[in-house]
Motif scaffolding. Structure first.
Motif, short mmCIF file in Angstrom:
data_model
loop_
_atom_site.label_atom_id
_atom_site.label_comp_id
_atom_site.label_asym_id
_atom_site.label_seq_id
_atom_site.Cartn_x
_atom_site.Cartn_y
_atom_site.Cartn_z
N ILE A 24 -7.03 -14.45 2.87
CA ILE A 24 -7.24 -15.71 2.23
C ILE A 24 -7.51 -15.84 0.90
O ILE A 24 -6.94 -16.45 -0.08
CB ILE A 24 -7.55 -16.77 3.13
N GLY A 25 -8.60 -15.11 0.66
CA GLY A 25 -9.27 -15.15 -0.82
C GLY A 25 -8.42 -14.67 -1.79
O GLY A 25 -8.30 -14.88 -2.79
N LEU A 26 -7.95 -13.24 -1.38
CA LEU A 26 -7.27 -12.52 -2.12
C LEU A 26 -6.00 -13.15 -2.54
O LEU A 26 -5.26 -13.27 -3.77
CB LEU A 26 -6.68 -11.29 -1.61
N PHE A 27 -5.05 -13.98 -1.46
CA PHE A 27 -3.92 -14.66 -1.66
C PHE A 27 -4.25 -15.92 -2.80
O PHE A 27 -3.68 -16.36 -3.71
CB PHE A 27 -3.33 -15.54 -0.58
N TYR A 28 -5.48 -16.79 -2.73
CA TYR A 28 -5.99 -17.64 -3.54
C TYR A 28 -6.07 -17.26 -4.88
O TYR A 28 -5.74 -17.80 -5.80
CB TYR A 28 -7.16 -18.24 -3.34
N SER A 29 -6.71 -16.07 -5.08
CA SER A 29 -6.85 -15.37 -6.34
C SER A 29 -5.50 -14.99 -7.08
O SER A 29 -5.32 -15.25 -8.28
CB SER A 29 -7.90 -14.03 -6.26
N GLY A 30 -4.74 -14.53 -6.11
CA GLY A 30 -3.28 -14.22 -6.54
C GLY A 30 -2.38 -15.33 -7.12
O GLY A 30 -1.96 -15.58 -7.99
N TYR A 31 -2.56 -16.70 -6.38
CA TYR A 31 -2.02 -17.77 -6.72
C TYR A 31 -2.70 -18.26 -7.94
O TYR A 31 -1.99 -19.06 -8.58
CB TYR A 31 -2.42 -18.76 -5.49
N LYS A 32 -4.00 -18.35 -8.19
CA LYS A 32 -4.55 -18.70 -9.46
C LYS A 32 -4.02 -17.85 -10.57
O LYS A 32 -3.86 -18.64 -11.63
CB LYS A 32 -6.08 -18.84 -9.33
N ILE A 33 -4.00 -16.64 -10.55
CA ILE A 33 -3.45 -15.66 -11.59
C ILE A 33 -2.20 -16.00 -11.80
O ILE A 33 -1.67 -15.94 -13.13
CB ILE A 33 -3.71 -14.28 -11.31
N ALA A 34 -1.47 -16.27 -10.78
CA ALA A 34 0.24 -16.57 -10.99
C ALA A 34 0.09 -17.80 -11.72
O ALA A 34 1.28 -17.95 -12.43
CB ALA A 34 0.91 -16.44 -9.49
N GLY A 35 -0.70 -18.85 -11.50
CA GLY A 35 -0.55 -19.81 -12.24
C GLY A 35 -0.75 -19.82 -13.60
O GLY A 35 -0.41 -21.01 -14.32
N PHE A 37 0.42 -17.65 -15.45
CA PHE A 37 1.70 -17.31 -16.15
C PHE A 37 2.92 -18.16 -15.94
O PHE A 37 3.85 -17.84 -16.41
CB PHE A 37 1.92 -15.67 -15.63
N ARG A 38 2.66 -19.20 -15.13
CA ARG A 38 3.68 -20.12 -14.77
C ARG A 38 4.01 -21.23 -15.83
O ARG A 38 3.31 -21.91 -15.98
CB ARG A 38 3.30 -20.54 -13.50
N GLU A 39 5.34 -21.23 -16.25
CA GLU A 39 5.46 -22.27 -17.17
C GLU A 39 6.65 -23.18 -16.72
O GLU A 39 6.75 -24.17 -17.07
CB GLU A 39 6.33 -21.63 -18.51
N GLU A 40 7.55 -22.69 -15.50
CA GLU A 40 8.23 -23.86 -15.23
C GLU A 40 7.87 -24.50 -13.82
O GLU A 40 6.78 -24.04 -13.59
CB GLU A 40 9.68 -22.93 -14.51
N ASN A 41 8.25 -25.50 -13.23
CA ASN A 41 7.74 -26.06 -12.28
C ASN A 41 8.13 -25.68 -11.01
O ASN A 41 8.16 -26.51 -10.19
CB ASN A 41 8.09 -27.55 -12.34
N TYR A 42 8.58 -24.31 -10.86
CA TYR A 42 9.05 -24.12 -9.56
C TYR A 42 7.92 -23.31 -8.69
O TYR A 42 7.62 -22.35 -9.10
CB TYR A 42 10.20 -23.04 -9.84
N ILE A 43 7.68 -24.17 -7.59
CA ILE A 43 6.51 -23.57 -6.84
C ILE A 43 6.95 -22.41 -6.31
O ILE A 43 6.05 -21.43 -5.91
CB ILE A 43 5.92 -24.70 -5.93
N ALA A 44 8.09 -22.10 -5.69
CA ALA A 44 8.41 -20.94 -5.04
C ALA A 44 8.26 -19.89 -5.89
O ALA A 44 7.95 -18.73 -5.21
CB ALA A 44 9.98 -21.24 -4.39
N PHE A 45 8.40 -20.00 -7.02
CA PHE A 45 8.39 -18.63 -7.92
C PHE A 45 6.89 -18.24 -8.33
O PHE A 45 6.63 -16.96 -8.04
CB PHE A 45 8.96 -18.91 -9.25
N ILE A 47 4.50 -19.00 -5.73
CA ILE A 47 4.21 -18.29 -4.37
C ILE A 47 4.63 -16.83 -4.29
O ILE A 47 3.94 -16.13 -3.91
CB ILE A 47 4.48 -19.32 -3.38
N ALA A 48 5.74 -16.69 -4.78
CA ALA A 48 6.37 -15.23 -4.58
C ALA A 48 5.58 -14.26 -5.71
O ALA A 48 5.11 -13.28 -5.26
CB ALA A 48 7.91 -15.32 -5.10
N PHE A 49 5.29 -14.86 -6.80
CA PHE A 49 4.43 -14.15 -7.96
C PHE A 49 3.00 -13.86 -7.30
O PHE A 49 2.30 -12.83 -7.47
CB PHE A 49 4.42 -14.58 -9.11
N ALA A 50 2.45 -14.79 -6.54
CA ALA A 50 0.94 -14.84 -6.06
C ALA A 50 1.29 -13.79 -4.95
O ALA A 50 0.05 -13.34 -5.05
CB ALA A 50 0.80 -16.14 -5.46
N LEU A 51 2.19 -13.67 -4.16
CA LEU A 51 2.31 -12.81 -3.10
C LEU A 51 2.23 -11.56 -3.56
O LEU A 51 1.51 -10.46 -3.00
CB LEU A 51 3.49 -12.80 -2.19
#
Length: 164
Positions: A24-35, A37-45, A47-51
């Motif tokens: 869970i901690g690794l996914f949260y870190s991945g999600y924050k890092i993916a955020g 780089f995210r410029e568009e408002n597509y949450i699915a992208f 989450i996929a990038f976070a995974l």
């Protein structure tokens, strides 16, 4: 699941909590890092990038586990996960506690040189880190490990004469 338990030397089901918290901690870190780089408002992208980032963080973590497994003395392999969780909580918490403390004593970026402010902020964060590391380590059942780690760190800072 039995192979996973055997690999990590998990003997009781409650010990599975720590690998779960680690993921869970690794996914949260991945999600924050993916955020970042995210410029568009597509949450699915995001989450996929976070995974994807989580996968690479997991690979890096397992590589580090292999190296530290020989260096750290623990009874069972799953305890390394618990130690990593303590380091993660302590590192984040020390800065969250340090920020209000530095405001409480009246130090701000406006009344002090920016360079001096950040030096003091880091020093105060390090002080809280030392205290929290042992405290959170005891709460997670790794008090002996973290007290030995703390003594080693304080000796490196030149404060070993206060320990003996």
């Amino acid at each position: 699941m039995q192979e996973f338990k055997k690999r990590w030397e998990i003997t009781k089901n409650w010990q599975l909590l720590f690998p779960l918290l680690g993921l869970i901690g690794l996914f949260y870190s991945g999600y924050k890092i993916a955020g970042l780089f995210r410029e568009e408002n597509y949450i699915a992208f995001q989450i996929a990038f976070a995974l994807l980032i989580t996968f690479f963080l997991l690979k890096l973590t397992l590589l580090i586990f292999k190296k530290l497994e020989k260096k750290w003395i623990v009874n069972q392999r799953w305890e390394i996960i618990r130690i990593f969780i303590v380091f993660a909580i302590t590192g984040s918490s020390s800065l969250y506690i340090g920020k209000p403390f530095i405001k409480f004593i009246g130090i701000t970026k406006e009344n002090l040189n920016t360079f001096a402010y950040w030096i003091l902020y880091i020093i105060i964060g390090l002080i809280f880190y030392q205290i929290l590391l042992v405290t959170i380590g005891y709460l997670f059942g790794q008090g002996k490990f973290f007290w030995e780690f703390e003594k080693k760190m304080l000796r490196r800072f030149g404060l070993g004469r206060f320990l003996d």
